[in-house]
Scaffold this motif. Structure first.
Motif, PDB file in Angstrom:
ATOM      1  N   LYS A  16       0.836  -1.212   0.000  1.00 12.58           N
ATOM      2  CA  LYS A  16       0.000   0.000   0.000  1.00 12.58           C
ATOM      3  C   LYS A  16       0.862   1.250   0.000  1.00 12.58           C
ATOM      4  CE  LYS A  16      -3.842  -2.184   2.429  1.00 12.58           C
ATOM      5  NZ  LYS A  16      -4.550  -2.299   3.705  1.00 12.58           N
ATOM      6  N   ASP A  17       1.883   1.263   0.845  1.00 10.67           N
ATOM      7  CA  ASP A  17       2.781   2.417   0.890  1.00 10.67           C
ATOM      8  C   ASP A  17       3.511   2.589  -0.433  1.00 10.67           C
ATOM      9  OD1 ASP A  17       2.062   2.922   3.490  1.00 10.67           O
ATOM     10  OD2 ASP A  17       3.905   2.122   4.375  1.00 10.67           O
ATOM     11  N   TYR A  18       3.961   1.503  -1.003  1.00 12.17           N
ATOM     12  CA  TYR A  18       4.705   1.541  -2.253  1.00 12.17           C
ATOM     13  C   TYR A  18       3.828   2.111  -3.368  1.00 12.17           C
ATOM     14  CZ  TYR A  18       8.124  -0.114  -5.671  1.00 12.17           C
ATOM     15  OH  TYR A  18       9.061  -0.185  -6.650  1.00 12.17           O
ATOM     16  N   GLU A  19       2.580   1.670  -3.444  1.00 11.75           N
ATOM     17  CA  GLU A  19       1.663   2.192  -4.458  1.00 11.75           C
ATOM     18  C   GLU A  19       1.374   3.668  -4.233  1.00 11.75           C
ATOM     19  OE1 GLU A  19      -1.566  -0.584  -4.110  1.00 11.75           O
ATOM     20  OE2 GLU A  19      -0.679  -1.965  -5.572  1.00 11.75           O
ATOM     21  N   THR A  20       1.269   4.069  -2.962  1.00  8.33           N
ATOM     22  CA  THR A  20       1.054   5.482  -2.644  1.00  8.33           C
ATOM     23  C   THR A  20       2.245   6.320  -3.095  1.00  8.33           C
ATOM     24  OG1 THR A  20      -0.307   4.881  -0.748  1.00  8.33           O
ATOM     25  CG2 THR A  20       0.563   7.114  -0.787  1.00  8.33           C
ATOM     26  N   TYR A  21       3.458   5.834  -2.803  1.00  4.85           N
ATOM     27  CA  TYR A  21       4.659   6.553  -3.236  1.00  4.85           C
ATOM     28  C   TYR A  21       4.751   6.619  -4.756  1.00  4.85           C
ATOM     29  CZ  TYR A  21       6.542   6.546   1.513  1.00  4.85           C
ATOM     30  OH  TYR A  21       6.737   6.752   2.848  1.00  4.85           O
ATOM     31  N   ALA A  22       4.420   5.544  -5.435  1.00  5.12           N
ATOM     32  CA  ALA A  22       4.470   5.530  -6.890  1.00  5.12           C
ATOM     33  C   ALA A  22       3.479   6.539  -7.473  1.00  5.12           C
ATOM     34  CB  ALA A  22       4.184   4.127  -7.410  1.00  5.12           C
ATOM     35  N   ALA A  23       2.277   6.598  -6.903  1.00  2.00           N
ATOM     36  CA  ALA A  23       1.278   7.561  -7.373  1.00  2.00           C
ATOM     37  C   ALA A  23       1.732   8.989  -7.101  1.00  2.00           C
ATOM     38  CB  ALA A  23      -0.064   7.295  -6.706  1.00  2.00           C
ATOM     39  N   LEU A  24       2.336   9.207  -5.942  1.00  2.00           N
ATOM     40  CA  LEU A  24       2.827  10.537  -5.594  1.00  2.00           C
ATOM     41  C   LEU A  24       3.948  10.967  -6.526  1.00  2.00           C
ATOM     42  CD1 LEU A  24       2.759  12.941  -3.628  1.00  2.00           C
ATOM     43  CD2 LEU A  24       4.340  11.665  -2.180  1.00  2.00           C
ATOM     44  N   VAL A  25       4.854  10.068  -6.824  1.00  2.00           N
ATOM     45  CA  VAL A  25       5.953  10.382  -7.742  1.00  2.00           C
ATOM     46  C   VAL A  25       5.397  10.730  -9.112  1.00  2.00           C
ATOM     47  CG1 VAL A  25       7.896   9.356  -8.997  1.00  2.00           C
ATOM     48  CG2 VAL A  25       7.736   9.078  -6.537  1.00  2.00           C
ATOM     49  N   LYS A  26       4.448   9.949  -9.595  1.00  2.34           N
ATOM     50  CA  LYS A  26       3.848  10.219 -10.903  1.00  2.34           C
ATOM     51  C   LYS A  26       3.159  11.585 -10.915  1.00  2.34           C
ATOM     52  CE  LYS A  26       0.830   8.255 -14.378  1.00  2.34           C
ATOM     53  NZ  LYS A  26      -0.032   7.131 -14.749  1.00  2.34           N
ATOM     54  N   GLU A  27       2.424  11.894  -9.863  1.00  4.41           N
ATOM     55  CA  GLU A  27       1.733  13.183  -9.766  1.00  4.41           C
ATOM     56  C   GLU A  27       2.736  14.345  -9.754  1.00  4.41           C
ATOM     57  OE1 GLU A  27      -0.815  15.568  -6.391  1.00  4.41           O
ATOM     58  OE2 GLU A  27      -1.004  13.408  -6.482  1.00  4.41           O
ATOM     59  N   LEU A  28       3.814  14.188  -8.994  1.00  4.22           N
ATOM     60  CA  LEU A  28       4.827  15.245  -8.920  1.00  4.22           C
ATOM     61  C   LEU A  28       5.562  15.403 -10.239  1.00  4.22           C
ATOM     62  CD1 LEU A  28       6.238  14.621  -5.333  1.00  4.22           C
ATOM     63  CD2 LEU A  28       4.779  16.512  -6.089  1.00  4.22           C
TER      64      LEU A  28
END
Length: 108
Positions: A37-49
């Motif tokens: 869950k954390d990994y997917e959250t970080y991946a989504a955040l990186v993509k958004e940024l």
């Protein structure tokens, strides 16, 4: 920049060897689920940024539209960098022109 070694699917599919005195499998699975869950959250955040970064780069690359000023306004070299102070100063002059007679009559 360091590359990402595991995807969330890699973490999900990982199987550990079991031993007689090994870790509790359910506890390990719960922990790995939280990591996914954390990994997917970080991946989504990186993509958004990254998208925001690209958008900001694109907007910074576009030249600003020229601002038209009426006669008696700021010179052209100052027209592109109008500060709050300049705006307040111009507003003060306009108020004096419009309300000058009323202010002079009241003695303010």
């Amino acid at each position: 920049m360091a590359s990402i070694k595991y995807s969330s699917k890699d973490i999900f599919d990982k199987d550990f060897k079991t031993t007689v005195r090994g870790y509790n499998k359910e506890e390990v699975d719960e922990f790995l689920d939280d990591i996914i869950k954390d990994y997917e959250t970080y991946a989504a955040l990186v993509k958004e940024l990254q998208q925001e970064n690209q958008r900001l780069k694109n907007s910074a690359a576009k030249p600003a539209a020229p601002t038209s000023y009426s006669q008696g306004s700021l010179p052209k070299e100052q027209a592109t960098s109008v500060s709050n102070y300049d705006i307040l100063r111009r507003l003060n002059r306009l108020e004096k022109e419009v309300f000058g007679k009323q202010i002079a009559e009241k003695g303010l």
